[in-house]
Design an enzyme around this catalytic site. Structure first.
Site, PDB file in Angstrom:
ATOM      1  N   ARG A  65      76.843  18.187  25.006  1.00  0.00           N
ATOM      2  CA  ARG A  65      76.744  19.650  25.077  1.00  0.00           C
ATOM      3  C   ARG A  65      78.036  20.193  24.571  1.00  0.00           C
ATOM      4  O   ARG A  65      78.125  21.286  23.823  1.00  0.00           O
ATOM      5  CB  ARG A  65      76.749  20.170  26.567  1.00  0.00           C
ATOM      6  CG  ARG A  65      75.592  20.009  27.377  1.00  0.00           C
ATOM      7  CD  ARG A  65      75.654  20.470  28.880  1.00  0.00           C
ATOM      8  NE  ARG A  65      74.315  20.273  29.383  1.00  0.00           N
ATOM      9  CZ  ARG A  65      73.560  21.178  29.830  1.00  0.00           C
ATOM     10  NH1 ARG A  65      73.727  22.273  29.122  1.00  0.00           N
ATOM     11  NH2 ARG A  65      72.401  21.020  30.254  1.00  0.00           N
ATOM     12  N   MET A  90      70.579  30.671  28.354  1.00  0.00           N
ATOM     13  CA  MET A  90      69.914  29.722  29.398  1.00  0.00           C
ATOM     14  C   MET A  90      70.408  28.226  29.231  1.00  0.00           C
ATOM     15  O   MET A  90      69.839  27.485  29.597  1.00  0.00           O
ATOM     16  CB  MET A  90      68.488  29.548  29.333  1.00  0.00           C
ATOM     17  CG  MET A  90      67.566  30.995  29.347  1.00  0.00           C
ATOM     18  SD  MET A  90      68.027  32.083  31.030  1.00  0.00           S
ATOM     19  CE  MET A  90      67.209  30.913  32.263  1.00  0.00           C
ATOM     20  N   LEU A  93      77.309  26.370  30.380  1.00  0.00           N
ATOM     21  CA  LEU A  93      78.493  25.969  29.595  1.00  0.00           C
ATOM     22  C   LEU A  93      79.277  24.963  30.221  1.00  0.00           C
ATOM     23  O   LEU A  93      79.571  25.107  31.605  1.00  0.00           O
ATOM     24  CB  LEU A  93      79.138  27.187  29.611  1.00  0.00           C
ATOM     25  CG  LEU A  93      78.494  28.439  28.485  1.00  0.00           C
ATOM     26  CD1 LEU A  93      78.996  29.539  28.757  1.00  0.00           C
ATOM     27  CD2 LEU A  93      78.305  27.848  27.310  1.00  0.00           C
ATOM     28  N   HIS A 109      73.791  38.502  35.872  1.00  0.00           N
ATOM     29  CA  HIS A 109      72.730  37.402  36.807  1.00  0.00           C
ATOM     30  C   HIS A 109      71.923  38.407  37.605  1.00  0.00           C
ATOM     31  O   HIS A 109      72.216  39.294  38.181  1.00  0.00           O
ATOM     32  CB  HIS A 109      73.572  36.663  37.827  1.00  0.00           C
ATOM     33  CG  HIS A 109      73.099  35.790  38.469  1.00  0.00           C
ATOM     34  ND1 HIS A 109      72.422  34.492  37.936  1.00  0.00           N
ATOM     35  CD2 HIS A 109      72.569  35.892  39.908  1.00  0.00           C
ATOM     36  CE1 HIS A 109      71.679  33.966  39.172  1.00  0.00           C
ATOM     37  NE2 HIS A 109      71.887  34.692  40.166  1.00  0.00           N
ATOM     38  N   VAL A 144      78.933  27.564  38.365  1.00  0.00           N
ATOM     39  CA  VAL A 144      77.840  28.411  37.759  1.00  0.00           C
ATOM     40  C   VAL A 144      77.711  29.652  38.710  1.00  0.00           C
ATOM     41  O   VAL A 144      77.532  29.721  40.007  1.00  0.00           O
ATOM     42  CB  VAL A 144      76.287  27.911  37.756  1.00  0.00           C
ATOM     43  CG1 VAL A 144      75.146  28.780  37.598  1.00  0.00           C
ATOM     44  CG2 VAL A 144      76.244  26.774  36.769  1.00  0.00           C
TER      45      VAL A 144
HETATM   46  C1  GRF Z   1      67.610  38.726  32.520  1.00  0.00           C
HETATM   47  O1  GRF Z   1      66.991  38.975  33.909  1.00  0.00           O
HETATM   48  C2  GRF Z   1      69.141  38.186  33.017  1.00  0.00           C
HETATM   49  O2  GRF Z   1      69.766  38.869  34.162  1.00  0.00           O
HETATM   50  C3  GRF Z   1      69.066  36.764  33.199  1.00  0.00           C
HETATM   51  O3  GRF Z   1      67.845  36.518  32.158  1.00  0.00           O
HETATM   52  C4  GRF Z   1      67.221  37.765  31.916  1.00  0.00           C
HETATM   53  C5  GRF Z   1      67.149  37.788  30.193  1.00  0.00           C
HETATM   54  O4  GRF Z   1      66.490  39.137  29.906  1.00  0.00           O
HETATM   55  N1  GRF Z   1      70.176  36.123  33.029  1.00  0.00           N
HETATM   56  P1  GRF Z   1      66.476  39.471  28.675  1.00  0.00           P
HETATM   57  O5  GRF Z   1      66.484  38.414  27.342  1.00  0.00           O
HETATM   58  O6  GRF Z   1      67.905  40.130  28.548  1.00  0.00           O
HETATM   59  O7  GRF Z   1      65.362  40.549  28.429  1.00  0.00           O
END
Ligand code: GRF
Length: 191
Positions: A65, A90, A93, A109, A144
């Site tokens: 990573r 996703m 880090l 989040h 996290v």
């Molecule tokens: C969102 O719900 C955000 O809060 C989460 O992942 C999703 C991403 O959606 N961390 P997008 O790619 O911005 O449409």
């Protein structure tokens, strides 16, 4: 005031990225979008807006990573990035990257932190019988979803809500909240 140079890190559709691009005014400018997943819709959204969009695939780095993050960090430095916004990024880090960008790294989040860190937040809010749900913009720290909260937006949980109906409602809140928080945050860094 000079605009803060922002990089947005994504992994997917990029609807929050879109909201951040649509809202940018005099305080921040998105100059770079990086996705750790090649070919995602968010990269196309950036290109359509005339913003440099780079896929930095994490897969060739395997379990290393930090090697991935070193290359990411080098790219951000090369583009003179001042502030990094995670938007559906996703990858967890490592302390290496989080320390390097401490105080200049924010995330959105989909829950009212400290409730429901991690994944499947909408289903978990329903299962917990919560009266309300929402989203949080926060500073990224090593733990996290645990950094200082910059802003939140709430919605009541309604009878008949499903994870999907809730996700849609929260996403709308995200799109309003994140640009506001990024602008405020950029302003505090400029002060
Ligand atoms: C969102 O719900 C955000 O809060 C989460 O992942 C999703 C991403 O959606 N961390 P997008 O790619 O911005 O449409």
């Amino acid at each position: 005031m000079t605009k803060k140079r922002v990089a947005v890190l994504i992994s997917g559709r990029g609807s929050n990225l879109q909201a951040l691009m649509d809202a940018q005014q005099d305080v921040y400018e998105i100059v770079l979008v990086v996705s750790n997943v090649p070919g995602v819709a968010g990269l196309e959204r950036a290109r359509a807006a005339g913003i440099e969009a780079i896929a930095l695939d994490h897969k060739p780095y395997g379990k290393n990573r930090e090697a991935f993050e070193r290359d990411l960090d080098a790219l951000l430095i090369e583009r003179r990035i001042e502030l990094v916004a995670l938007a559906g990024f996703m990858r967890v880090l490592t302390p290496y990257f989080v320390r390097a960008w401490a105080g200049r790294l924010i995330n959105i989040h989909p829950s009212l932190l400290p409730k429901h860190p991690g994944v499947n937040t909408h289903a978990r809010a329903l299962e917990a019988g919560d009266a309300e749900h929402g989203c949080t913009v926060h500073l990224v720290v090593e733990e996290v979803d645990a950094g200082e909260i910059i802003g939140q937006a709430q919605t009541p949980i309604l009878p008949g809500d499903t994870p999907e109906t809730l996700a849609n409602r929260v996403l709308e809140l995200e799109h309003a909240l994140y640009p506001r928080c990024l602008a405020n945050f950029a302003r505090t860094l400029a002060a």
